[in-house]
Structures are given as structure tokens and as C-alpha cells.
Write a protein that holds these residues in place. Sequence first.
Motif, PDB file in Angstrom:
ATOM      1  N   ARG A 195       0.799  -1.222   0.000  1.00 48.72           N
ATOM      2  CA  ARG A 195       0.000   0.000   0.000  1.00 48.72           C
ATOM      3  C   ARG A 195       0.838   1.282   0.000  1.00 48.72           C
ATOM      4  NH1 ARG A 195      -5.175  -0.860   0.315  1.00 48.72           N
ATOM      5  NH2 ARG A 195      -5.628   1.287   0.957  1.00 48.72           N
ATOM      6  N   GLY A 196       2.020   1.227  -0.581  1.00 47.85           N
ATOM      7  CA  GLY A 196       2.827   2.423  -0.712  1.00 47.85           C
ATOM      8  C   GLY A 196       3.273   3.027   0.593  1.00 47.85           C
ATOM      9  N   LEU A 197       3.233   2.249   1.665  1.00 52.24           N
ATOM     10  CA  LEU A 197       3.611   2.771   2.976  1.00 52.24           C
ATOM     11  C   LEU A 197       4.509   1.812   3.746  1.00 52.24           C
ATOM     12  CD1 LEU A 197       3.415   4.763   5.314  1.00 52.24           C
ATOM     13  CD2 LEU A 197       1.202   3.774   5.934  1.00 52.24           C
ATOM     14  N   TYR A 198       4.263   0.525   3.622  1.00 49.79           N
ATOM     15  CA  TYR A 198       4.975  -0.461   4.433  1.00 49.79           C
ATOM     16  C   TYR A 198       5.979  -1.240   3.579  1.00 49.79           C
ATOM     17  CZ  TYR A 198       1.015   0.634   7.402  1.00 49.79           C
ATOM     18  OH  TYR A 198       0.084   1.313   8.142  1.00 49.79           O
ATOM     19  N   LEU A 199       7.177  -1.368   4.108  1.00 50.75           N
ATOM     20  CA  LEU A 199       8.203  -2.183   3.472  1.00 50.75           C
ATOM     21  C   LEU A 199       8.197  -3.551   4.130  1.00 50.75           C
ATOM     22  CD1 LEU A 199      11.128   0.424   3.368  1.00 50.75           C
ATOM     23  CD2 LEU A 199       9.339   0.010   1.660  1.00 50.75           C
ATOM     24  N   LEU A 200       8.123  -4.598   3.341  1.00 50.47           N
ATOM     25  CA  LEU A 200       8.113  -5.969   3.855  1.00 50.47           C
ATOM     26  C   LEU A 200       9.532  -6.519   3.763  1.00 50.47           C
ATOM     27  CD1 LEU A 200       4.866  -7.242   2.076  1.00 50.47           C
ATOM     28  CD2 LEU A 200       5.095  -5.980   4.244  1.00 50.47           C
ATOM     29  N   CYS A 201      10.037  -6.979   4.895  1.00 56.76           N
ATOM     30  CA  CYS A 201      11.435  -7.404   4.954  1.00 56.76           C
ATOM     31  C   CYS A 201      11.535  -8.786   5.603  1.00 56.76           C
ATOM     32  CB  CYS A 201      12.268  -6.402   5.772  1.00 56.76           C
ATOM     33  SG  CYS A 201      12.082  -4.684   5.251  1.00 56.76           S
ATOM     34  N   GLU A 202      12.466  -9.570   5.098  1.00 55.85           N
ATOM     35  CA  GLU A 202      12.695 -10.912   5.620  1.00 55.85           C
ATOM     36  C   GLU A 202      13.902 -10.881   6.550  1.00 55.85           C
ATOM     37  OE1 GLU A 202      13.017 -15.439   3.877  1.00 55.85           O
ATOM     38  OE2 GLU A 202      13.943 -13.796   2.767  1.00 55.85           O
ATOM     39  N   ALA A 203      13.739 -11.456   7.746  1.00 56.85           N
ATOM     40  CA  ALA A 203      14.839 -11.540   8.699  1.00 56.85           C
ATOM     41  C   ALA A 203      14.703 -12.845   9.467  1.00 56.85           C
ATOM     42  CB  ALA A 203      14.816 -10.353   9.675  1.00 56.85           C
ATOM     43  N   ASP A 204      15.518 -13.838   9.074  1.00 61.92           N
ATOM     44  CA  ASP A 204      15.466 -15.159   9.703  1.00 61.92           C
ATOM     45  C   ASP A 204      14.047 -15.716   9.619  1.00 61.92           C
ATOM     46  OD1 ASP A 204      18.188 -15.069  10.256  1.00 61.92           O
ATOM     47  OD2 ASP A 204      17.849 -14.017  12.150  1.00 61.92           O
ATOM     48  N   ASP A 205      13.430 -16.039  10.771  1.00 59.70           N
ATOM     49  CA  ASP A 205      12.099 -16.638  10.741  1.00 59.70           C
ATOM     50  C   ASP A 205      10.999 -15.623  11.033  1.00 59.70           C
ATOM     51  OD1 ASP A 205      12.733 -16.177  13.347  1.00 59.70           O
ATOM     52  OD2 ASP A 205      12.019 -18.110  14.114  1.00 59.70           O
ATOM     53  N   GLU A 206      11.270 -14.344  10.761  1.00 57.33           N
ATOM     54  CA  GLU A 206      10.280 -13.296  10.986  1.00 57.33           C
ATOM     55  C   GLU A 206      10.082 -12.484   9.706  1.00 57.33           C
ATOM     56  OE1 GLU A 206      10.476 -11.922  15.607  1.00 57.33           O
ATOM     57  OE2 GLU A 206      12.039 -11.148  14.277  1.00 57.33           O
ATOM     58  N   LEU A 207       8.863 -12.004   9.562  1.00 60.73           N
ATOM     59  CA  LEU A 207       8.561 -11.006   8.545  1.00 60.73           C
ATOM     60  C   LEU A 207       8.504  -9.659   9.254  1.00 60.73           C
ATOM     61  CD1 LEU A 207       7.632 -10.205   5.637  1.00 60.73           C
ATOM     62  CD2 LEU A 207       5.280 -10.491   6.479  1.00 60.73           C
ATOM     63  N   LEU A 208       9.395  -8.744   8.874  1.00 64.24           N
ATOM     64  CA  LEU A 208       9.425  -7.420   9.474  1.00 64.24           C
ATOM     65  C   LEU A 208       8.678  -6.446   8.572  1.00 64.24           C
ATOM     66  CD1 LEU A 208      13.113  -7.153  10.727  1.00 64.24           C
ATOM     67  CD2 LEU A 208      11.129  -8.182  11.843  1.00 64.24           C
ATOM     68  N   VAL A 209       7.874  -5.617   9.176  1.00 63.82           N
ATOM     69  CA  VAL A 209       7.115  -4.596   8.453  1.00 63.82           C
ATOM     70  C   VAL A 209       7.619  -3.237   8.920  1.00 63.82           C
ATOM     71  CG1 VAL A 209       4.841  -3.694   7.879  1.00 63.82           C
ATOM     72  CG2 VAL A 209       5.126  -6.130   8.400  1.00 63.82           C
ATOM     73  N   VAL A 210       8.197  -2.474   7.997  1.00 67.28           N
ATOM     74  CA  VAL A 210       8.779  -1.164   8.317  1.00 67.28           C
ATOM     75  C   VAL A 210       7.852  -0.076   7.792  1.00 67.28           C
ATOM     76  CG1 VAL A 210      10.753   0.380   7.979  1.00 67.28           C
ATOM     77  CG2 VAL A 210      11.111  -2.094   8.219  1.00 67.28           C
ATOM     78  N   ASP A 211       7.443   0.827   8.666  1.00 71.22           N
ATOM     79  CA  ASP A 211       6.664   2.001   8.266  1.00 71.22           C
ATOM     80  C   ASP A 211       7.644   3.005   7.662  1.00 71.22           C
ATOM     81  OD1 ASP A 211       5.465   4.594   8.294  1.00 71.22           O
ATOM     82  OD2 ASP A 211       3.991   3.907   9.751  1.00 71.22           O
ATOM     83  N   GLN A 212       7.583   3.199   6.345  1.00 72.64           N
ATOM     84  CA  GLN A 212       8.612   4.004   5.683  1.00 72.64           C
ATOM     85  C   GLN A 212       8.588   5.462   6.139  1.00 72.64           C
ATOM     86  OE1 GLN A 212       7.604   3.327   1.550  1.00 72.64           O
ATOM     87  NE2 GLN A 212       6.529   5.287   1.375  1.00 72.64           N
ATOM     88  N   HIS A 213       7.408   5.987   6.458  1.00 74.63           N
ATOM     89  CA  HIS A 213       7.345   7.376   6.929  1.00 74.63           C
ATOM     90  C   HIS A 213       7.948   7.501   8.321  1.00 74.63           C
ATOM     91  CE1 HIS A 213       6.016  11.415   7.783  1.00 74.63           C
ATOM     92  NE2 HIS A 213       5.304  10.984   8.813  1.00 74.63           N
ATOM     93  N   ALA A 214       7.554   6.604   9.237  1.00 73.09           N
ATOM     94  CA  ALA A 214       8.090   6.653  10.602  1.00 73.09           C
ATOM     95  C   ALA A 214       9.595   6.430  10.605  1.00 73.09           C
ATOM     96  CB  ALA A 214       7.388   5.604  11.472  1.00 73.09           C
ATOM     97  N   ALA A 215      10.061   5.520   9.728  1.00 76.28           N
ATOM     98  CA  ALA A 215      11.493   5.253   9.654  1.00 76.28           C
ATOM     99  C   ALA A 215      12.257   6.485   9.173  1.00 76.28           C
ATOM    100  CB  ALA A 215      11.744   4.073   8.712  1.00 76.28           C
ATOM    101  N   HIS A 216      11.735   7.132   8.124  1.00 76.51           N
ATOM    102  CA  HIS A 216      12.406   8.312   7.592  1.00 76.51           C
ATOM    103  C   HIS A 216      12.363   9.464   8.598  1.00 76.51           C
ATOM    104  CE1 HIS A 216      13.215  10.924   3.766  1.00 76.51           C
ATOM    105  NE2 HIS A 216      14.286  10.723   4.496  1.00 76.51           N
ATOM    106  N   GLU A 217      11.272   9.571   9.351  1.00 75.70           N
ATOM    107  CA  GLU A 217      11.187  10.570  10.422  1.00 75.70           C
ATOM    108  C   GLU A 217      12.324  10.383  11.427  1.00 75.70           C
ATOM    109  OE1 GLU A 217       7.627  12.261  12.684  1.00 75.70           O
ATOM    110  OE2 GLU A 217       6.793  10.525  11.653  1.00 75.70           O
TER     111      GLU A 217
END
Length: 563
Positions: free
Chosen positions: A377-399
Amino acid sequence: MIHRLDPETRSKIAAGEVVARPASVVVELIENALDAGAETVETDVDGDGTDRIRVADDGHGMAEADAALAVERHTTSKLAAADDLETVETLGFRGEALPSIAAAAARLELTTNDGGPRGTRVVVDGGENAPGGERDKTVSPAGRARGTTVDVTGLFADRPARRKSLASSKAEFARVSAVVTRYALTRPDVRFVLRHDGRETLATPGTGRFADALLAVYGRDAASHASTFDAAREVEAAGETATVDVDGALCHPEVTRSRRDHVHVSVNGRALAEPRLRRAVADGYGTLLPDGREPVGVVRVRLPPAWVDHNVHPAKDEVGFRDADAVAEAVEASVRDALSTADLRRSGEVAMDLDSSLAPVEAASVFDDLRVIGRFRGLYLLCEADDELLVVDQHAAHERINYERLREAVESAGIDSAAVDPPATVSLSPADAALLDANRDLVEKLGFRVVEFGEGGGTGTYRVEAVPAPLGRPFAPDALADVVADVAAGDDADPRDELLKDLACHPSIKAGDDLTDDEAARLVERLGSCGTPYTCPHGRPTVLAIDEETFVRGFGRRSGRLG
């Protein structure tokens, strides 16, 4: 008719000094003017208000005998007995305002006329520390049209400790401006004028229209994006029911501020900085507001006097309710219903029962082997890390990234500015204009260059010639209002830090901003290098984790990919 209060009534009136700072004087005098039926209230302030405060109105005024008695302790025209405290409908019911002001000032001059052929002037000299403890009161004839003028000079002249405890001259005037603004918006039927050192900083027309008052305070953008409403709701407490009437004007969700100070509320005519009701108004907007933003609006609440206790706070900033939760719920529901139109309504969220598995990441090394595998949805980055799926809020991260870089830059060399060509025009409310004047050095250090329009100023309109350009992305000139509003929370240990948080937010990646694979990877990498990577500057999480076990349970599998 002015009369003395009996001892029982005096004992039930809230203890504490009414006059804590110049703004307290303005509150008392404006409320007395409104109780007198004034259609125009003019306030003049010199310096921080300790030099001189003058409030003039065109209300019904007083006869000579009443005027002479009004400056004495424990006198009022608004209470007859102690029981009246529960049903009083006026604003200045204490009967303490004028004598308390006179006791704190070097001189108080009251000029009034109830419509007779001549008026009355009452002068109280000396304050409470006059020689022998006696105040010198003189009463004489005076020429004045119907109404009352109170002139207070030398406030706290005999109280050096109180005077030293005040903030800067500009900050104290900003408090006065906030008080007058609050009443100007909640009483649009009254014409308000505010002058500072002879310069007019606020003038409302008194037409009775919320839009006209909003136009005078916030400018055309806010006034043109506001809707009036009127509602009534039944509440119950201790087996009794009452009607709560709620009306006002709500600016549309695209008109927001960074703080809740621009939600103006009144209860039974008294304008208040009431936090519970302000929160109820903001809650009424619900998800219509962007994250971290607060609404702009005017909300008036009226309910039976017996359900309200105005006598709980010496500074009159808050009131007590028979059932505060019920009143707040009535306000929230009224605001929500007023905003629930087809154009503003949003779809509700679908419950997925994933709340328990969406927890902020805590491992410090989580970004070491992280790989971006997709977007949502143009907002969340889906990332793979070992046995977890990490969801990064791109706006909050850039803030978070911007905030830490800004903080480091300000501590060393300040913030780069970008010229605005041609300069942009921005309107500020009178209170915000006063705050800008009081904190101009800080605002300019953050990258703004601002010039007031007009000879002699007083228009509330500014020319923004330069804006902050953190990380090479220029700020919008309209953000000046938010930066100035942040200064209003002067109790912060480091108000500059609050400004940096908002500066970090404005140029950051927004929802819907498409990132390339390389940009997404670099954003996550930079987030991992931050000192506090797991929350944005406002405390919201930047990264959430969904472990593999969640998918195993959700799909009814016996085990995951590796077991």
C-alpha cells in the motif's frame, strides 16, 4: 446591585489568588464585561501587562454606589447566598476580581456609567503593601458613555518575587493573546479588539458568525474549510438526567496543527483550556486526522449549572462536572456525528486478529541480515529476517532518520535554509503571531526567515522569505504555523526538540511515495544505524514483526518451513 457576601458563602468560594499573572487580570475583566452584556470588548496591553492593562466595554455599567462597593473584598452582584454557587450562570461570580486586582496593582482605576447623565470614577492606590496597610480609595464624577473601563497599572509592583517569576514580556503577552483569542472565537457575537503597545493585533467583527471569527483569527483557509454544527444529547448521573447542548465550528481534517491548543472550548459561556474536552473533540475526529496532527475548531458546551463546578481552579482553566466522562462522551459523539458526512467517512478496519502477534522489534541486531522483499500500500516495506517477517513504516522510519540527523546538525552548525522565490504569504492567529515575536530567534535558527507585512505590523500576515531545507528537502512555508504553535508548550524541558520532531516529519517520505528497491534498502540500512531505530521521534514504532508461528497457526499447518 452590588452587596457584601456573608461569611458562609465566602468560605465556600475557592481559595487561592485569582491574579497569578497579567493574563489572569485579562480573564477576570473580560468575563466581567461579558456578564455586563457587552457587545464590544477592547483590551490594551503595554509590555508584558505589568506596566498597564486596560479593558473597556459597552456593557450596562454601574451606578456610583455600586462602583464604590465593587472594589471592596467579598462583594458581588451575582450571588445572594451560598446555595447560589450551585446554580450561578454568570462568569465572574466570585466577586473577588476587582479587589484582588487592586491588591496586586499599584493603581486601579474604574470608570463606569449605567446610562445616566454622568459616570463614576473609582481609583484605588497603593496595593496591599501601602503605608499602614490601607489602600487609598477615591470616588469622583467622570464623563463616560454607558459601559465600564478598568485601567490597571504597576501590576505586582510590590511583589518582586511574583514579578521575577513571570516569563519574558513577549511570552506573557502571548498568554494574554491566547485568552482574548479564546473568547473571540467562543463568543463570535461580541466584537473583540486587542492592542499591544498601541498596535492592533486582533479584531473580530462580532457578527455572531463562527466563520467571521475564524477568518479574523486564522485567515481565509481555515474559515473556508469549516462547518458549523449544533447538537443535543442526554446524559445521566446519580439517577438524574440532563441535556448537554454542543455547538460550534469544526475545520475540515485538511486544516490541522501540531498541537491541540487550537481546539477552543467553552462551558456555559466560560472559555477554558479544558484538556478533557479538547481531547474529546480530537477523539471525535477519529481516523480523519493524519497521525500526529490535531484539529482546529470551536466547541461550546452548555448544560445545567448544577452539573458544573466552576469553582475548582483558581485560574479558571478547568471546571468540574457531575459526570465528566458522560459530558466528554457527549462532546465526542456530537463532533463525530457532525463530521460523519459521505465525503469524510472512511471504511472501518477489518479485524484480522493479528494484534497479539504484531509486536515492536526489540533485537538490536535485527537489521544485520535483513532483506527487503516487497511493499504494501505504498507505505509499508516488507522485509525478511530469519524466521520473521518485518514490516517497516517508511514514513516513521524516515522521520527517525531525519530527526537524528537534524539534531546532530543543529548541535553543530544549524540548519540550511532555502530561499522562497517569490516569498510566500502566511497568516498566523494573534496568539501564534505573539509567540513568533517572542521566539523569533529560535524560529530563525531553525531555518525560517520571516518578515511581517504592513507598516507598523499588526496584520497577522507574514512574508516567508526562506524555509528550513533539512536533508535538501525544503519545508512548506505554511509549516511556520506549526513551528510557532509548538512553542506554546513552553513547559517542555527543551522546546527546540519538539520543533525538530516536526521539522523531521514534514520532509519525510509520506504514504504513497514509491521507493525503488535501492531506496528501500538504503532507508532500512540507515534506520538500523540510528541511535533509537525502533520508534519515530513521537514514540510510535517504526518496525513491527510477524513471526513464522503466526502463519503456521493462521494456515493450519503443523509446522513451519524448517520444522
